[in-house]
Design an enzyme around this catalytic site. Structure first.
Site, PDB file in Angstrom:
ATOM      1  CE1 TYR A   1      -3.641  -2.430   5.887  1.00  0.00           C
ATOM      2  CE2 TYR A   1      -3.226  -0.120   5.348  1.00  0.00           C
ATOM      3  CZ  TYR A   1      -3.455  -1.426   4.942  1.00  0.00           C
ATOM      4  OH  TYR A   1      -3.493  -1.716   3.594  1.00  0.00           O
TER       5      TYR A   1
ATOM      6  CB  THR B   1      -0.922   0.012   1.237  1.00  0.00           C
ATOM      7  OG1 THR B   1      -1.490   1.317   1.388  1.00  0.00           O
ATOM      8  CG2 THR B   1      -0.172  -0.326   2.530  1.00  0.00           C
ATOM      9  CG  ASP B   2      -1.037   5.074  -0.969  1.00  0.00           C
ATOM     10  OD1 ASP B   2      -1.651   4.351  -0.157  1.00  0.00           O
ATOM     11  OD2 ASP B   2      -1.508   6.149  -1.405  1.00  0.00           O
ATOM     12  CD  GLU B   3      -3.256   3.722   4.490  1.00  0.00           C
ATOM     13  OE1 GLU B   3      -2.989   3.666   5.696  1.00  0.00           O
ATOM     14  OE2 GLU B   3      -4.402   3.591   4.034  1.00  0.00           O
TER      15      GLU B   3
ATOM     16  CE  LYS C   1      -0.455  -4.494   3.032  1.00  0.00           C
ATOM     17  NZ  LYS C   1      -0.895  -5.811   2.479  1.00  0.00           N
TER      18      LYS C   1
HETATM   19  P1  NAD Z   1     -10.286  -6.848   2.421  1.00  0.00           P
HETATM   20  O1  NAD Z   1     -10.265  -6.503   3.857  1.00  0.00           O
HETATM   21  O2  NAD Z   1     -11.484  -6.515   1.610  1.00  0.00           O
HETATM   22  O3  NAD Z   1     -10.013  -8.401   2.209  1.00  0.00           O
HETATM   23  C1  NAD Z   1      -9.056  -9.106   2.938  1.00  0.00           C
HETATM   24  C2  NAD Z   1      -9.265 -10.589   2.660  1.00  0.00           C
HETATM   25  O4  NAD Z   1      -8.241 -11.323   3.360  1.00  0.00           O
HETATM   26  C3  NAD Z   1     -10.611 -11.117   3.171  1.00  0.00           C
HETATM   27  O5  NAD Z   1     -11.191 -11.956   2.210  1.00  0.00           O
HETATM   28  C4  NAD Z   1     -10.227 -11.900   4.423  1.00  0.00           C
HETATM   29  O6  NAD Z   1     -11.132 -12.951   4.725  1.00  0.00           O
HETATM   30  C5  NAD Z   1      -8.841 -12.405   4.057  1.00  0.00           C
HETATM   31  N1  NAD Z   1      -8.004 -12.714   5.244  1.00  0.00           N
HETATM   32  C6  NAD Z   1      -7.792 -11.927   6.321  1.00  0.00           C
HETATM   33  N2  NAD Z   1      -6.981 -12.554   7.198  1.00  0.00           N
HETATM   34  C7  NAD Z   1      -6.664 -13.758   6.641  1.00  0.00           C
HETATM   35  C8  NAD Z   1      -5.848 -14.842   7.046  1.00  0.00           C
HETATM   36  N3  NAD Z   1      -5.207 -14.823   8.222  1.00  0.00           N
HETATM   37  N4  NAD Z   1      -5.724 -15.904   6.230  1.00  0.00           N
HETATM   38  C9  NAD Z   1      -6.379 -15.932   5.030  1.00  0.00           C
HETATM   39  N5  NAD Z   1      -7.165 -14.940   4.598  1.00  0.00           N
HETATM   40  C10 NAD Z   1      -7.307 -13.854   5.395  1.00  0.00           C
HETATM   41  O7  NAD Z   1      -8.974  -6.152   1.824  1.00  0.00           O
HETATM   42  P2  NAD Z   1      -8.786  -5.402   0.435  1.00  0.00           P
HETATM   43  O8  NAD Z   1      -9.251  -4.008   0.565  1.00  0.00           O
HETATM   44  O9  NAD Z   1      -9.290  -6.254  -0.649  1.00  0.00           O
HETATM   45  O10 NAD Z   1      -7.179  -5.346   0.383  1.00  0.00           O
HETATM   46  C11 NAD Z   1      -6.450  -6.453  -0.153  1.00  0.00           C
HETATM   47  C12 NAD Z   1      -4.970  -6.148  -0.051  1.00  0.00           C
HETATM   48  O11 NAD Z   1      -4.661  -4.952  -0.745  1.00  0.00           O
HETATM   49  C13 NAD Z   1      -4.480  -5.933   1.374  1.00  0.00           C
HETATM   50  O12 NAD Z   1      -3.209  -6.540   1.499  1.00  0.00           O
HETATM   51  C14 NAD Z   1      -4.382  -4.420   1.502  1.00  0.00           C
HETATM   52  O13 NAD Z   1      -3.391  -4.059   2.443  1.00  0.00           O
HETATM   53  C15 NAD Z   1      -3.980  -4.040   0.103  1.00  0.00           C
HETATM   54  N6  NAD Z   1      -4.382  -2.696  -0.342  1.00  0.00           N
HETATM   55  C16 NAD Z   1      -5.673  -2.289  -0.202  1.00  0.00           C
HETATM   56  C17 NAD Z   1      -6.055  -1.029  -0.680  1.00  0.00           C
HETATM   57  C18 NAD Z   1      -7.469  -0.548  -0.550  1.00  0.00           C
HETATM   58  O14 NAD Z   1      -7.743   0.626  -0.843  1.00  0.00           O
HETATM   59  N7  NAD Z   1      -8.425  -1.365  -0.145  1.00  0.00           N
HETATM   60  C19 NAD Z   1      -5.097  -0.197  -1.288  1.00  0.00           C
HETATM   61  C20 NAD Z   1      -3.778  -0.662  -1.405  1.00  0.00           C
HETATM   62  C21 NAD Z   1      -3.438  -1.916  -0.939  1.00  0.00           C
HETATM   63  O1  TDX Z   2     -15.904   7.216   8.448  1.00  0.00           O
HETATM   64  C1  TDX Z   2     -14.886   7.665   7.863  1.00  0.00           C
HETATM   65  N1  TDX Z   2     -14.732   9.011   7.747  1.00  0.00           N
HETATM   66  C2  TDX Z   2     -13.646   9.591   7.158  1.00  0.00           C
HETATM   67  O2  TDX Z   2     -13.561  10.828   7.083  1.00  0.00           O
HETATM   68  C3  TDX Z   2     -13.864   6.808   7.318  1.00  0.00           C
HETATM   69  C4  TDX Z   2     -13.994   5.312   7.408  1.00  0.00           C
HETATM   70  C5  TDX Z   2     -12.770   7.399   6.726  1.00  0.00           C
HETATM   71  N2  TDX Z   2     -12.649   8.756   6.668  1.00  0.00           N
HETATM   72  C6  TDX Z   2     -11.444   9.342   6.047  1.00  0.00           C
HETATM   73  C7  TDX Z   2     -10.126   8.802   6.571  1.00  0.00           C
HETATM   74  C8  TDX Z   2      -9.213   8.876   5.371  1.00  0.00           C
HETATM   75  O3  TDX Z   2      -8.671  10.202   5.279  1.00  0.00           O
HETATM   76  O4  TDX Z   2     -11.469   8.972   4.666  1.00  0.00           O
HETATM   77  C9  TDX Z   2     -10.164   8.665   4.177  1.00  0.00           C
HETATM   78  C10 TDX Z   2     -10.153   7.273   3.635  1.00  0.00           C
HETATM   79  O5  TDX Z   2     -10.339   6.368   4.716  1.00  0.00           O
HETATM   80  P1  TDX Z   2     -10.459   4.789   4.473  1.00  0.00           P
HETATM   81  O6  TDX Z   2     -11.524   4.513   3.480  1.00  0.00           O
HETATM   82  O7  TDX Z   2     -10.545   4.148   5.810  1.00  0.00           O
HETATM   83  O8  TDX Z   2      -9.085   4.473   3.731  1.00  0.00           O
HETATM   84  P2  TDX Z   2      -7.563   4.681   4.179  1.00  0.00           P
HETATM   85  O9  TDX Z   2      -7.425   4.819   5.633  1.00  0.00           O
HETATM   86  O10 TDX Z   2      -7.010   5.814   3.358  1.00  0.00           O
HETATM   87  O11 TDX Z   2      -6.918   3.276   3.715  1.00  0.00           O
HETATM   88  C11 TDX Z   2      -7.333   2.615   2.519  1.00  0.00           C
HETATM   89  O12 TDX Z   2      -6.433   2.853   1.458  1.00  0.00           O
HETATM   90  C12 TDX Z   2      -5.153   2.287   1.544  1.00  0.00           C
HETATM   91  C13 TDX Z   2      -7.466   1.116   2.757  1.00  0.00           C
HETATM   92  O13 TDX Z   2      -8.343   0.905   3.841  1.00  0.00           O
HETATM   93  C14 TDX Z   2      -6.124   0.489   3.013  1.00  0.00           C
HETATM   94  O14 TDX Z   2      -6.275  -0.931   3.119  1.00  0.00           O
HETATM   95  C15 TDX Z   2      -5.201   0.799   1.854  1.00  0.00           C
HETATM   96  O15 TDX Z   2      -3.916   0.335   2.137  1.00  0.00           O
END
Ligand code: NAD
Ligand code: TDX
Length: 343
Positions: free
Chosen positions: A153, A128-130, A157
């Site tokens: 988190y 992740t970019d975070e 990562k």
């Molecule tokens: P998500 O939370 O929607 O899904 C996570 C999945 O992992 C679920 O299906 C869960 O059941 C499974 N899981 C959790 N713990 C597990 C374990 N111990 N063993 C096997 N499976 C397990 O997550 P997402 O948003 O789809 O993100 C997927 C990946 O991408 C993550 O690694 C996250 O850090 C990364 N990522 C997410 C975002 C975003 O904006 N959502 C951005 C950049 C990177």
């Molecule tokens: O209720 C809310 N109100 C609010 O203002 C929530 C849930 C979030 N926010 C703000 C916090 C952040 O500035 O919105 C922005 C986005 O929040 P999230 O949707 O929780 O995303 P973020 O914390 O940026 O992280 C997401 O992007 C990077 C994913 O959850 C991560 O898994 C990924 O790595």
């Protein structure tokens, strides 16, 4: 690249399920094994009818369990590792240890199995970019920039990325790391900003906008992220990191995203509820340089305005999907985090 056998972890989650469906659809000879624990964030129904494909195998198991992982790693060409605890707000409370266990220890168990049992396999670590932390404007960290994660988190990562890269150096594994910006689109759990605000707006509930809503995220549609991952698999190189970003111009604040959601749902401004203190260590801005990946031919297809409209339509048409996710345990989380019981 075609006809490969891929072990996907976390393929029942938001991004993993999109990747599995895309891979099965685009490559008629691809075989996928999906290892997923089915936490609150995972649901096999996210795969739709692709779950019935003879080229798809689901394994209900834990990436932290070496016996389970050891049984799956031999014979695969790729491990594409999505499984994680992914919600920043859940990592700032009492559950931070689960982030370390799943994101760090789980990644180690997978790498260790590849090293012992299938050292020629390729390993794509979904990062992740975070991990670059709060980026002062107008900066755009590249892949060699310093890691400064702010939340448990993002620190977990960063630990996973570093372990994966260390296995490349120490054991010669073909590890590649992607670092993507915020994703949005269909099938995203309603705990995250965009689906939370869309679904609350559709129900006339408050939109809890944190800390003035001035923060910037570089929102990318999930399908654009999955195309980027394919590019890294097909054209990337072992041992390399690839940032993935929409590079929106102009950048959008959370308040502007909220306004787009209000416009697309027709919900009133009065739903915005300014909240403070719900995200300790709240990063102001995320941004990355994605030049390295763009030089391999990738670029995003969809702009954020059309993407929000498309996503609002999907949530409007799939009420039963997201209502099922706003279940009793979600309500308990919501009450604990937001201090109110309306999900
Ligand atoms: P998500 O939370 O929607 O899904 C996570 C999945 O992992 C679920 O299906 C869960 O059941 C499974 N899981 C959790 N713990 C597990 C374990 N111990 N063993 C096997 N499976 C397990 O997550 P997402 O948003 O789809 O993100 C997927 C990946 O991408 C993550 O690694 C996250 O850090 C990364 N990522 C997410 C975002 C975003 O904006 N959502 C951005 C950049 C990177
Ligand atoms: O209720 C809310 N109100 C609010 O203002 C929530 C849930 C979030 N926010 C703000 C916090 C952040 O500035 O919105 C922005 C986005 O929040 P999230 O949707 O929780 O995303 P973020 O914390 O940026 O992280 C997401 O992007 C990077 C994913 O959850 C991560 O898994 C990924 O790595």
């Amino acid at each position: 690249m075609n006809g490969q056998k891929i072990l996907v972890t976390g393929g029942c989650g938001f991004i993993g399920s999109q990747f599995v469906k895309m891979q099965l659809e685009r490559d008629e000879s691809a075989q996928i094994i999906n290892l997923d624990l089915l936490t609150y964030a995972g649901d096999p129904s996210n795969l739709g009818t692709w779950a019935d494909s003879p080229r798809y195998t689901f394994v209900h198991g834990d990436i932290r369990d070496p016996a389970c992982v050891d049984a799956l790693v031999p014979g695969v060409d790729w491990v594409v590792h999505f499984a994680a605890e992914s919600h920043v707000d859940r990592s700032t409370g009492t559950r931070a240890g689960e982030f370390v266990e799943t994101n760090v220890l789980g990644t180690f168990v997978l790498l260790d199995a590849v090293k012992r049992l299938n050292p020629d396999a390729h390993f794509l670590q979904i990062g992740t970019d975070e991990v670059y932390g709060d980026v002062a404007a107008p900066g755009f960290p590249d892949e060699s920039s310093r890691l400064e994660p702010s939340s448990p988190y993002s620190a977990s990562k960063a630990g996973a990325d570093q372990l994966a890269l260390a296995f490349a150096i120490t054991h010669g594994l073909d590890v590649r790391v992607s670092r993507c910006t915020n994703n949005y689109g269909a099938f995203q759990h309603p705990e995250k900003l965009i689906p939370l605000f869309i679904t609350n707006a559709l129900d006339g509930l408050a939109l809890p906008l944190y800390d003035g809503g001035t923060q910037i995220r570089d929102w990318l549609r999930v399908s654009d992220h999955c195309h980027a991952l394919r590019t890294i698999m097909e054209k990337g190189q072992a041992g390399e990191i690839y940032n993935v970003g929409a590079n929106q111009d102009p950048e959008r604040t959370n308040r502007e995203i909220t306004q787009m959601i209000l416009d697309a749902t027709g919900a009133p401004q009065s739903l915005i509820e300014d909240r403070q203190g719900l995200r300790p260590g709240h990063d102001q801005r995320y941004a990355v340089s994605s030049q390295k990946l763009r030089q391999l031919g990738w670029s995003p297809e969809l702009d954020i305005e059309s993407g929000i409209e498309e996503t609002v339509r999907w949530y409007t048409d799939h009420r039963s999907w997201w209502e099922a996710r706003k279940d009793e345990s979600y309500r308990a989380y919501y009450a604990e985090h937001y201090g109110k019981s309306d999900p």
